[in-house]
Structures are given as C-alpha cells and as structure tokens.
Design a protein around this motif. Structure first.
Motif, mmCIF file in Angstrom:
data_model
loop_
_atom_site.group_PDB
_atom_site.id
_atom_site.type_symbol
_atom_site.label_atom_id
_atom_site.label_comp_id
_atom_site.label_asym_id
_atom_site.label_seq_id
_atom_site.Cartn_x
_atom_site.Cartn_y
_atom_site.Cartn_z
ATOM 1 N N PRO A 1 25.161 36.267 59.600
ATOM 2 C CA PRO A 1 23.735 36.080 59.304
ATOM 3 C C PRO A 1 23.218 37.207 58.429
ATOM 4 N N PRO A 2 22.117 36.987 57.716
ATOM 5 C CA PRO A 2 21.544 38.066 56.895
ATOM 6 C C PRO A 2 21.222 39.318 57.691
ATOM 7 N N GLU B 1 30.516 38.975 56.524
ATOM 8 C CA GLU B 1 31.785 38.489 57.067
ATOM 9 C C GLU B 1 32.241 37.285 56.267
ATOM 10 N N LEU B 2 33.548 37.185 56.049
ATOM 11 C CA LEU B 2 34.156 36.044 55.369
ATOM 12 C C LEU B 2 35.278 35.493 56.231
ATOM 13 N N ALA B 3 35.448 34.172 56.211
ATOM 14 C CA ALA B 3 36.596 33.539 56.857
ATOM 15 C C ALA B 3 37.523 33.060 55.745
ATOM 16 N N SER C 1 26.841 30.701 59.539
ATOM 17 C CA SER C 1 25.839 31.654 59.081
ATOM 18 C C SER C 1 24.436 31.184 59.445
ATOM 19 N N MET C 2 24.174 29.893 59.259
ATOM 20 C CA MET C 2 22.853 29.345 59.561
ATOM 21 C C MET C 2 22.528 29.456 61.043
ATOM 22 N N ILE C 3 23.474 29.050 61.888
ATOM 23 C CA ILE C 3 23.233 29.084 63.325
ATOM 24 C C ILE C 3 23.065 30.520 63.808
ATOM 25 N N SER C 4 23.871 31.436 63.283
ATOM 26 C CA SER C 4 23.755 32.842 63.667
ATOM 27 C C SER C 4 22.398 33.405 63.279
ATOM 28 N N ALA C 5 21.913 33.011 62.097
ATOM 29 C CA ALA C 5 20.606 33.494 61.648
ATOM 30 C C ALA C 5 19.493 32.966 62.546
ATOM 31 N N GLY D 1 22.906 52.103 49.424
ATOM 32 C CA GLY D 1 22.955 51.302 48.206
ATOM 33 C C GLY D 1 21.820 50.301 48.139
ATOM 34 N N PRO D 2 21.830 49.413 47.138
ATOM 35 C CA PRO D 2 20.780 48.393 47.032
ATOM 36 C C PRO D 2 20.845 47.430 48.211
ATOM 37 N N ARG D 3 19.704 46.951 48.631
ATOM 38 C CA ARG D 3 19.638 46.070 49.797
ATOM 39 C C ARG D 3 20.135 44.671 49.442
ATOM 40 N N LEU D 4 20.978 44.128 50.294
ATOM 41 C CA LEU D 4 21.469 42.765 50.122
ATOM 42 C C LEU D 4 20.536 41.810 50.854
ATOM 43 N N ARG D 5 20.114 40.761 50.163
ATOM 44 C CA ARG D 5 19.181 39.794 50.751
ATOM 45 C C ARG D 5 19.763 38.385 50.653
ATOM 46 N N HIS D 6 20.953 38.184 51.144
ATOM 47 C CA HIS D 6 21.537 36.841 51.072
ATOM 48 C C HIS D 6 20.858 35.907 52.068
ATOM 49 N N LEU D 7 20.958 34.635 51.817
ATOM 50 C CA LEU D 7 20.363 33.611 52.670
ATOM 51 C C LEU D 7 21.455 32.901 53.456
#
Length: 301
Positions: free
Chosen positions: A78-79, A92-94, A159-163, A49-55
């Motif tokens: 992370p992205p 992933e969602l909490a 998410s930030m720390i994982s990235a 599918g289309p690529r997801l580019r979340h920040l």
C-alpha cells in the motif's frame, strides 16, 4: 505484473498509460520466497529523498543496471508503506520466475548476487483505487467494492486491499467501503515432494478479512477459489472467510455485486488471466443495475 508477455515489451504495451513525474532510487533490501515460482522483493527508499506518492494498483518501470530491457512490475504494497516517516519506507514487488524475461531473470538470481543492489524506477498506470472518476468527497466512503483476482492478477488487488485496510485502521468511516467482497482464484502448485505450496497472498488476504469480521461498520467477505482440482466442489467456511475448491462461477459474481437495486453504487475491479478477465468483465458490464463504467480491469497482454 509478476509476469510479462515477452512478445510485447512492457514500455510499448503501456506506452499510453500515464506516468508520474520523477525517477526514484531504491535498494533491494529483502528477498522472501513464497513458493518455487514466486518471490517477494522489498525495495527500500531513502528517507531523505523525494516523496513517493504511488496509488494502489499502479506499477513501476524498473531500470536495472546492465539490463537493457525495462521491467514492468506491479507494486503490491500500500502507499502507506512508502511514507518517509516509516522506519523503512519501501515498496514491495511479487516476481514470478521467468528466465527469458531479462528483468525478472535478474531478480531471480541468487540472493547473494543481488541483495542490496540499487535500482531505479518510475511509477505509472491507471488501474487504481479509489476510482479516478470520483473526487475525494465522493469516495470518502464507497458503498460496495468488489475485487476479483486470478493468479498473478492478485498483485494490484493486494495493493488496493492493503491500502483500504491501513486507512480503515486509522479511520473506518473514510478507509473502508461499507461492503467489501474479495474473490481470489488460483492453483496451488506442488513441490517436488508432492506437497501443496503456499499461494501468493492467500494467507495475507485471509488475515485481513479475519480482522474485519467483527466490524459493525464494514461487511467484509473473502472467498478463495482453489482450482487445483484435488477436492472438487467442496467448500469450507469460517465466519467471513470461505474456501471453495472450484473456479469462480457466474453465480458467485452475481452474489458479490449485490442486489440489482443497489448495484449502481458498486465498483468492481477485475485482474487475472485473459480468458477469465474478458469473460467476467463482459458479464459484469451487462449485469442488470450495474454502471458499466464502474467495472474496471487491467490487462497485461
């Protein structure tokens, strides 16, 4: 976030936030209980599918079949996890239990009712890492980043720390700031037997910190503040990981942002409950040497 203030619908509260173009489809492929109130969900993405580019730090507008209310939930992965070359590209969602919030209530149905169901979502939000104010050359390696989370405010911070961590494994010089300070405050709930339950992301944050302890290029320290009140004023420290049985103090913040002479190169991210966030952001922005534009926060109220 894992919770939503029900009096203000997510789409109204975030109406002025930027959204990425496109709508993605995902399969609810995994459900992992963290404690009696929070579960982690994996939304697997099609590889063709289309690529997801979340920040790092962004959220999704979640559309669930036969649920009229749009859900708003922060991406905690992370992205890098969504890259289609991965075996299972996903986000992933909490999700915190909230029976009166229709999207959260749906995602807390019995696993047998929702596993492998299909949802769609859009990506939005401007509480992101690296900071929007910097171009790639400027953030190739930041001097100091301080991340402060309270309760479910750990979601965007995770998410930030994982990235940072994932990028740092590949290339330390570009992936991690020179100095990282993580302060996480949360209660430890007790189950029906009176035993302490797992705290969302505490183990994951601890593990990442321990992996960076031996680095010669990165000064990484993680402090967990357990506010349950059972062991007031005690402190446990092992190498670059500290556990304090109290709330985050103003002195903790001052130490985290470093000496006054170097604070102009410090970026601070704050996400937590309203009173904590407002208090800490005001204090940090008025700290000598800090550029108040580099104190960033997210509010979901």
């Amino acid at each position: 976030m894992a919770t939503v203030q029900e009096s203000i619908p997510h789409v109204i509260r975030t109406a002025d936030d930027p959204r990425q173009d496109g709508i993605w489809t995902a399969r609810l492929s995994q459900i992992q209980p963290i404690n009696s109130k929070i579960r982690l969900l994996r939304l697997s993405l099609p590889r063709d599918g289309p690529r997801l580019r979340h920040l790092p730090g962004q959220y999704i507008d979640l559309y669930i079949p036969n649920v009229d209310v749009v859900g708003g939930f922060t991406i905690t992965s992370p992205p890098q996890a969504a890259i289609q070359t991965q075996e299972d590209p996903h986000i992933e969602l909490a999700i915190q239990s909230s029976p009166t919030n229709p999207p959260a209530a749906y995602l807390w149905r019995p696993e047998s009712e929702i596993l492998n169901s299909t949802v769609t979502f859009k990506v939005g939000g401007n509480f992101i890492y690296p900071p929007q104010t910097l171009d790639p050359k400027q953030y190739s390696r930041l001097e100091r980043v301080v991340l402060i989370a309270g309760g479910v405010g750990a979601n965007p911070i995770m998410s930030m720390i994982s990235a940072m961590h994932e990028a740092g494994i590949t290339n330390t010089a570009d992936g991690m700031p020179r100095i990282v300070r993580v302060l996480y405050s949360s209660r430890r709930a007790k189950n029906s037997q009176g035993d302490g339950e797992e705290v969302l992301f505490e183990r994951r944050l601890r593990n990442i910190a321990e992996l960076w302890n031996a680095s010669k290029d990165v000064d990484y320290k993680y402090t967990f503040f357990e506010t349950s009140g059972d062991r007031a004023e005690q402190e446990e420290q092992r190498e670059n990981v500290t556990t304090c049985y109290r709330r985050i103090s103003h002195d903790d913040l001052s130490k985290a942002i470093g000496p006054e002479s170097s604070r102009k190169d410090t970026f601070v991210y704050v996400c937590g409950l309203p009173t904590m966030t407002d208090e800490f952001v005001s204090l940090l922005k008025h700290s000598p040497g800090i550029d108040e534009k580099k104190v960033l926060c997210e509010k979901w109220w």
